[in-house]
Scaffold this motif. Sequence first.
Motif, PDB file in Angstrom:
ATOM      1  N   THR A  15       0.841  -1.288   0.012  1.00 28.12           N
ATOM      2  CA  THR A  15       0.156   0.071  -0.008  1.00 28.12           C
ATOM      3  C   THR A  15       0.790   1.505  -0.079  1.00 28.12           C
ATOM      4  N   LEU A 153      -3.805   2.122   8.425  1.00 26.85           N
ATOM      5  CA  LEU A 153      -4.137   3.437   7.652  1.00 26.85           C
ATOM      6  C   LEU A 153      -3.741   4.656   8.554  1.00 26.85           C
ATOM      7  N   GLU A 154      -4.028   4.611   9.790  1.00 27.97           N
ATOM      8  CA  GLU A 154      -3.475   5.804  10.525  1.00 27.97           C
ATOM      9  C   GLU A 154      -2.114   5.802  10.684  1.00 27.97           C
ATOM     10  N   THR A 157      -1.128   7.516   7.336  1.00 27.06           N
ATOM     11  CA  THR A 157      -1.554   8.983   7.354  1.00 27.06           C
ATOM     12  C   THR A 157      -0.762   9.745   7.875  1.00 27.06           C
ATOM     13  N   GLN A 174      -7.043  14.997   7.735  1.00 28.66           N
ATOM     14  CA  GLN A 174      -8.242  14.476   6.963  1.00 28.66           C
ATOM     15  C   GLN A 174      -8.013  14.290   5.473  1.00 28.66           C
ATOM     16  N   ARG A 177      -5.584  11.343   4.833  1.00 27.82           N
ATOM     17  CA  ARG A 177      -6.232   9.993   5.070  1.00 27.82           C
ATOM     18  C   ARG A 177      -7.163   9.629   3.990  1.00 27.82           C
ATOM     19  N   GLU A 178      -7.968  10.774   3.402  1.00 22.26           N
ATOM     20  CA  GLU A 178      -9.071  10.346   2.425  1.00 22.26           C
ATOM     21  C   GLU A 178      -8.316  10.144   1.167  1.00 22.26           C
ATOM     22  N   GLU A 181      -7.022   6.390   1.281  1.00 21.79           N
ATOM     23  CA  GLU A 181      -8.255   5.379   1.394  1.00 21.79           C
ATOM     24  C   GLU A 181      -8.643   5.560  -0.227  1.00 21.79           C
ATOM     25  N   LYS A 182      -8.711   6.325  -0.793  1.00 22.92           N
ATOM     26  CA  LYS A 182      -9.047   6.535  -2.343  1.00 22.92           C
ATOM     27  C   LYS A 182      -7.850   5.645  -3.185  1.00 22.92           C
ATOM     28  N   ASP A 184      -6.016   3.294  -1.967  1.00 22.99           N
ATOM     29  CA  ASP A 184      -6.204   1.959  -1.559  1.00 22.99           C
ATOM     30  C   ASP A 184      -7.250   1.308  -2.499  1.00 22.99           C
ATOM     31  N   HIS A 185      -8.294   1.969  -2.410  1.00 24.78           N
ATOM     32  CA  HIS A 185      -9.311   1.494  -3.099  1.00 24.78           C
ATOM     33  C   HIS A 185      -9.285   1.193  -4.637  1.00 24.78           C
TER      34      HIS A 185
END
Length: 224
Positions: A15, A153-154, A157, A174, A177-178, A181-182, A184-185
């Motif tokens: 990741t 993730l934390e 980030t 934030q 982090r977002e 996440e994006k 990773d997806h």
Amino acid sequence: MTKLDKQIIITMDGTCGSGKSTIAKRLAERLGVIYLDTGAMYRAVTWKALRALADLNNRESLIELARNTEIRLTRGEEGTRVFVDGREVTRVIRTPEVTNAVKFLADIPEVREVLVAQQRMIARLGSVVAEGRDTGSVVFPDADFKFYIDAPLEVRTARRYAEFIEKGMEITRQAVREDLEKRDHADKNRPVGALRLAEGGIVIDTGATDDIEANLQKILDCLN
Ligand code: DC
């Protein structure tokens, strides 16, 4: 330095923010082998597409573009240097504009085929540490060692946020982090070459420490 007496292929997928690039680079250096940054190759074709003002939704033209792109990776003093059709793009392929557009090319099977074939050619030249998302699952399924580098993730980030702040960028935790996440997806749900633990892969969780040497040691322990 660990010496190698035969050709060896080590893959390192994982990741964003897990530390895999830094570890892969250092491992390749330590072993004295080629560091194959496959992400740089996806970035390189993306850079060319953006520069050519290609329609990112026109698959055929992107496939054509990938087939007609010469990517060269060389070893420089500050890491890998990347060239597209003879022009150096080492820095420009790292811009957010390129990062955000990569998925348009990386999601196309034919584009991946072109780059995977080149990655396999590079490994014919000698031992490699290949880093990316699908190097253990697709590119080198018979690799000698396959690592999957991850961290919660934390933790990722916090690492990315600290990097941005150090560079003087204005960004919120934030938002970082977002973005992770994006990514990773996108990486895990890609129709082809998706990020996943390869068969026989070894998971290395770097979440407990940011100490690169300590994390690298975990990998070296697996090689011995
Ligand atoms: O590792 P990186 O962030 O430089 O990778 C850039 C992009 O390329 C990222 O969006 C994922 C994609 N990529 C891929 O699809 N397959 C690979 N083997 C390596 C990277």
